[in-house]
Design a protein around this motif. Structure first.
Motif, PDB file in Angstrom:
ATOM      1  N   GLN A 158       0.817  -1.148   0.044  1.00 14.34           N
ATOM      2  CA  GLN A 158      -0.099   0.055   0.026  1.00 14.34           C
ATOM      3  C   GLN A 158       0.849   1.290  -0.106  1.00 14.34           C
ATOM      4  O   GLN A 158       0.444   2.478  -0.598  1.00 14.34           O
ATOM      5  N   HIS A 159       1.980   1.257   0.663  1.00 14.72           N
ATOM      6  CA  HIS A 159       2.557   2.501   0.986  1.00 14.72           C
ATOM      7  C   HIS A 159       4.098   2.563   0.484  1.00 14.72           C
ATOM      8  O   HIS A 159       4.788   3.442   0.493  1.00 14.72           O
ATOM      9  N   GLY A 160       4.669   1.388  -0.061  1.00 11.99           N
ATOM     10  CA  GLY A 160       6.126   1.481  -0.383  1.00 11.99           C
ATOM     11  C   GLY A 160       6.876   0.977   0.897  1.00 11.99           C
ATOM     12  O   GLY A 160       6.350   0.678   1.983  1.00 11.99           O
ATOM     13  N   GLU A 161       8.228   1.236   0.790  1.00 13.16           N
ATOM     14  CA  GLU A 161       9.235   1.048   1.742  1.00 13.16           C
ATOM     15  C   GLU A 161       9.057   2.040   3.093  1.00 13.16           C
ATOM     16  O   GLU A 161       8.367   3.118   2.701  1.00 13.16           O
ATOM     17  N   VAL A 162       9.389   1.579   4.064  1.00 12.34           N
ATOM     18  CA  VAL A 162       9.220   2.473   5.382  1.00 12.34           C
ATOM     19  C   VAL A 162      10.690   2.923   5.494  1.00 12.34           C
ATOM     20  O   VAL A 162      11.747   2.075   5.682  1.00 12.34           O
ATOM     21  N   TYR A 163      10.993   4.092   5.138  1.00  5.26           N
ATOM     22  CA  TYR A 163      12.314   4.707   5.579  1.00  5.26           C
ATOM     23  C   TYR A 163      12.625   5.120   6.819  1.00  5.26           C
ATOM     24  O   TYR A 163      11.902   5.709   7.649  1.00  5.26           O
ATOM     25  N   VAL A 164      13.866   4.835   7.550  1.00  5.34           N
ATOM     26  CA  VAL A 164      14.161   4.886   8.872  1.00  5.34           C
ATOM     27  C   VAL A 164      15.389   5.718   8.871  1.00  5.34           C
ATOM     28  O   VAL A 164      16.186   5.703   8.115  1.00  5.34           O
ATOM     29  N   THR A 165      15.204   6.764   9.841  1.00  6.19           N
ATOM     30  CA  THR A 165      15.957   7.713  10.010  1.00  6.19           C
ATOM     31  C   THR A 165      17.172   7.303  11.054  1.00  6.19           C
ATOM     32  O   THR A 165      17.071   6.427  11.920  1.00  6.19           O
ATOM     33  N   ASP A 166      18.234   8.202  11.323  1.00  9.46           N
ATOM     34  CA  ASP A 166      19.381   7.707  12.226  1.00  9.46           C
ATOM     35  C   ASP A 166      18.630   7.854  13.623  1.00  9.46           C
ATOM     36  O   ASP A 166      19.004   6.778  14.576  1.00  9.46           O
ATOM     37  N   ASP A 167      17.862   8.595  13.867  1.00  2.00           N
ATOM     38  CA  ASP A 167      17.120   8.953  15.103  1.00  2.00           C
ATOM     39  C   ASP A 167      15.933   7.747  15.332  1.00  2.00           C
ATOM     40  O   ASP A 167      15.217   8.235  16.466  1.00  2.00           O
ATOM     41  N   GLY A 168      15.748   6.960  14.636  1.00  7.07           N
ATOM     42  CA  GLY A 168      14.923   5.901  14.823  1.00  7.07           C
ATOM     43  C   GLY A 168      13.438   6.324  14.292  1.00  7.07           C
ATOM     44  O   GLY A 168      12.577   5.542  14.746  1.00  7.07           O
ATOM     45  N   ALA A 169      13.103   7.110  13.474  1.00 11.57           N
ATOM     46  CA  ALA A 169      11.915   7.385  13.039  1.00 11.57           C
ATOM     47  C   ALA A 169      11.502   6.796  11.809  1.00 11.57           C
ATOM     48  O   ALA A 169      12.276   6.307  10.966  1.00 11.57           O
ATOM     49  N   GLU A 170      10.070   6.158  11.731  1.00  5.31           N
ATOM     50  CA  GLU A 170       9.869   5.396  10.616  1.00  5.31           C
ATOM     51  C   GLU A 170       8.821   6.281   9.628  1.00  5.31           C
ATOM     52  O   GLU A 170       8.055   6.927  10.152  1.00  5.31           O
ATOM     53  N   THR A 171       9.348   6.418   8.632  1.00  7.87           N
ATOM     54  CA  THR A 171       8.894   7.646   7.710  1.00  7.87           C
ATOM     55  C   THR A 171       8.405   7.237   6.230  1.00  7.87           C
ATOM     56  O   THR A 171       8.813   6.401   5.928  1.00  7.87           O
ATOM     57  N   ASP A 172       7.796   8.089   5.580  1.00  3.73           N
ATOM     58  CA  ASP A 172       7.442   8.229   4.275  1.00  3.73           C
ATOM     59  C   ASP A 172       8.644   7.944   3.753  1.00  3.73           C
ATOM     60  O   ASP A 172       9.804   8.512   3.762  1.00  3.73           O
ATOM     61  N   LEU A 173       8.621   6.915   2.327  1.00  2.00           N
ATOM     62  CA  LEU A 173       9.841   6.756   1.534  1.00  2.00           C
ATOM     63  C   LEU A 173      10.606   8.072   0.640  1.00  2.00           C
ATOM     64  O   LEU A 173      11.375   7.994   0.246  1.00  2.00           O
ATOM     65  N   ASP A 174       9.633   9.268   0.668  1.00  2.00           N
ATOM     66  CA  ASP A 174      10.243  10.424   0.082  1.00  2.00           C
ATOM     67  C   ASP A 174      11.213  10.871   0.990  1.00  2.00           C
ATOM     68  O   ASP A 174      12.160  11.567   0.320  1.00  2.00           O
ATOM     69  N   LEU A 175      11.440  10.514   2.121  1.00  2.00           N
ATOM     70  CA  LEU A 175      12.725  11.108   3.074  1.00  2.00           C
ATOM     71  C   LEU A 175      13.754  10.377   2.294  1.00  2.00           C
ATOM     72  O   LEU A 175      14.954  10.947   2.456  1.00  2.00           O
ATOM     73  N   GLY A 176      13.597   9.235   1.725  1.00  2.00           N
ATOM     74  CA  GLY A 176      14.788   8.758   1.043  1.00  2.00           C
ATOM     75  C   GLY A 176      15.230   9.393  -0.140  1.00  2.00           C
ATOM     76  O   GLY A 176      16.554   9.712  -0.165  1.00  2.00           O
ATOM     77  N   HIS A 177      14.373  10.120  -0.865  1.00  2.00           N
ATOM     78  CA  HIS A 177      14.863  10.784  -1.847  1.00  2.00           C
ATOM     79  C   HIS A 177      15.274  11.989  -1.374  1.00  2.00           C
ATOM     80  O   HIS A 177      16.532  12.559  -1.961  1.00  2.00           O
ATOM     81  N   TYR A 178      14.987  12.796  -0.407  1.00  2.00           N
ATOM     82  CA  TYR A 178      15.460  13.906   0.255  1.00  2.00           C
ATOM     83  C   TYR A 178      16.951  13.642   0.555  1.00  2.00           C
ATOM     84  O   TYR A 178      17.769  14.713   0.202  1.00  2.00           O
TER      85      TYR A 178
END
Length: 545
Positions: free
Chosen positions: A55-75
């Protein structure tokens, strides 16, 4: 105070707002400005952590442990700026926090409403943690007219009134479709979308018009006239040969120039696109090619492995080769049909088993590991892929029932759930039966590498590394000794020596499994060393085939 760029979309979804935001940020960065990008997601999930990848694609994870939208990977890939918890918010998170405050009595008996309480929370998110950034880009998920996005649109409208003149710019991404039967582009969808946006009190300064065919100058003037923008502010956005050529394309069409003009900024330096020139040259002029099999669970939707796909491309850039990815459903390898495994994997120059959750396809992944191990094909296991490599190694060592407790009760739990682990902040604990969104090891964790190991050489001789995790189960330390006797060496461990992080086979051309997700830290201009090494090994394999 930073300047704000609000990015909205209209007509249809999947127009590429995230890629547009990343490209614009990269262009501003190339001009010497400091940038940050944020994503506003209107859905009611607190975060995408428990959403299906289909439904949503991958879950992108930040250094500080947030599970976020995959667009943050593009960023991150386009700017090299590491995202934070404060760079992604959802309606679910906004409402959760507001209701928690209401239950505590923080509103002193006031009636809690969308305006001002929800919109104030959204504005506070947009304005928080600005640091010394020159520009903060805010992408609003969904399309104009969606019920879910209305509070976010209202918050933008209020911010544009409350902030100083020339401190905000609105960029609206629309579609200019080509009607094949009529043989022409149609501007009406864009006109309607802008009208819808204007009805919400937001006048766009710049229109980015996605199209499959060049937009004639006459149509650009028509869009400008009916949408109340300058003709130069109507920016065509045609399909590009690769996402890494998009910054060049948008710069050529004047996107960054028009954004600066809308802010009243003159005399800005021209962007230094030398790094992007090198990336596009390597992408467009490969000196060879390799084929990689990705044996996974969610192969029906490429966005489920978005960062993985891009990291493999980056590995190709590092070696100046084209990477052909063959997506293979692990379930087709389950059963006793060895011929199917040989037919699918024998032509491959490398085999990668990615992360995932659940039992489905696990036996097929183990079969892929066996093929790579016994045929000396370069192998790369990530997260669950490393766990499958350990289970496969245990079975080869004589533990016939080796399995993971994730898949059900087992008398040989090579992999099991972790409920406690140490961090720099101290002991972390999770309840085994707790919410799925709160039982994982998330974010960046350090690992110590064994001297003279293959992993240490890949990382340039580093003794300690930091990588991002997203998993609920760990390899059982009780099986380290028998696995090492079988030839699977634990080359990376957590600093306390309890949690396996990297396994490898010294007697194999290239066999590496990692518990973390290295794809999340790979960049086109700075490929992750594990992917660069894996593709280099695959290139060597291609010369042997």
């Amino acid at each position: 105070m930073a300047r704000f760029i609000f990015i909205t979309g209209g007509v249809v979804s999947s127009l590429g707002k995230g890629l547009m935001a990343a490209s614009l940020a990269a262009l501003l960065q190339a001009r010497g400005y400091k940038v940050r990008i944020r994503k506003f997601d209107p859905y009611l999930n607190v975060d995408p952590g428990t959403m299906s990848p289909y439904q949503h694609g991958e879950v992108y994870v930040t250094d500080d442990g947030a599970e976020t939208d995959l667009d943050l990977g593009h960023y991150e890939r386009f700017t090299g700026v590491s995202a934070l918890q404060t760079d992604n918010i959802t309606s679910g998170r906004v409402y959760r926090d507001i209701i928690a405050k209401e239950r505590r009595g923080d509103y002193l008996g006031a009636t809690v409403q969308v305006i001002p309480h929800v919109t104030d929370a959204i504005k506070a998110f947009a304005l928080a943690d600005q640091g010394d950034n020159d520009f903060i880009l805010c992408e609003i998920g969904g399309t104009v007219g969606d019920i879910e996005s209305l509070p976010f649109m209202e918050a933008i409208r209020q911010l544009r009134n409350e902030l100083e003149p020339f401190q905000t710019v609105s960029v609206h991404v629309t579609l200019v479709p080509y009607i094949k039967a009529a043989g022409e582009l149609k501007t009406k969808p864009t006109q309607h979308s802008v009208r819808e946006l204007a009805a919400l009190g937001i006048k766009p300064d710049i229109l980015l018009c996605r199209a499959e065919h060049p937009i004639p100058e006459s149509d650009r003037r028509k869009i400008a006239q009916f949408c109340n923008v300058r003709a130069e502010a109507v920016i065509p956005a045609l399909d590009a040969p690769s996402i890494y050529s998009v910054p060049h394309q948008y710069h050529a069409e004047g996107l960054d120039r028009e954004v600066l003009r809308a802010f009243g900024i003159t005399g800005a330096p021209e962007p230094d696109l030398s790094a992007w020139n090198d990336v596009t040259d390597r992408y467009s002029n490969p000196e060879g090619e390799v084929t990689i099999a990705v044996v996974g669970k969610y192969v029906g939707l490429p966005d489920a492995y978005k960062s993985l796909n891009e990291a493999l491309v980056h590995g190709g850039l590092a070696n100046r080769v084209k990477v052909n990815i063959k997506w293979i459903d692990a379930e087709i390898f389950e059963g006793d049909d060895d011929a199917a495994i040989i037919a699918a994997l024998e032509p491959m120059h490398g085999i990668l088993v990615p992360g995932g959750f659940g039992e489905r396809g696990s036996e097929g992944k183990i079969s892929a590991v066996t093929f790579a191990r016994t045929r000396n094909v370069p192998f790369f296991g990530i997260c669950l892929g490393m766990q499958m490599a350990c289970i496969e190694g245990a079975r080869a060592a004589g533990f016939a029932n080796a399995s993971s407790t994730e898949f059900g009760p087992t008398d040989t739990p090579v992999v099991g759930i972790i409920t406690e682990w140490m961090t720099e902040e101290g002991l972390q604990s999770r309840a085994e039966g707790g919410d799925l969104g709160g039982t994982m090891r998330l974010g960046a964790y350090p690992a110590k590498l064994s001297p003279n190991s293959h992993a240490s050489r890949i990382y340039g001789g580093a003794e300690t590394i930091s990588e991002r995790h997203r998993h609920r189960y760990e390899v059982n330390g009780a099986f380290i000794e028998p696995l090492e006797k079988q030839g699977l060496i634990f080359a990376g461990m957590s600093p306390d020596g309890l949690l396996p992080e990297i396994v490898e086979r010294p007697d194999h051309p290239w066999f590496v499994g990692v518990q973390f997700h290295p794809e999340l830290k790979s960049r086109p201009f700075d490929p992750h060393p594990l992917f660069a090494g894996f593709i280099a090994a695959a290139l060597e394999q291609s010369r042997l085939v």
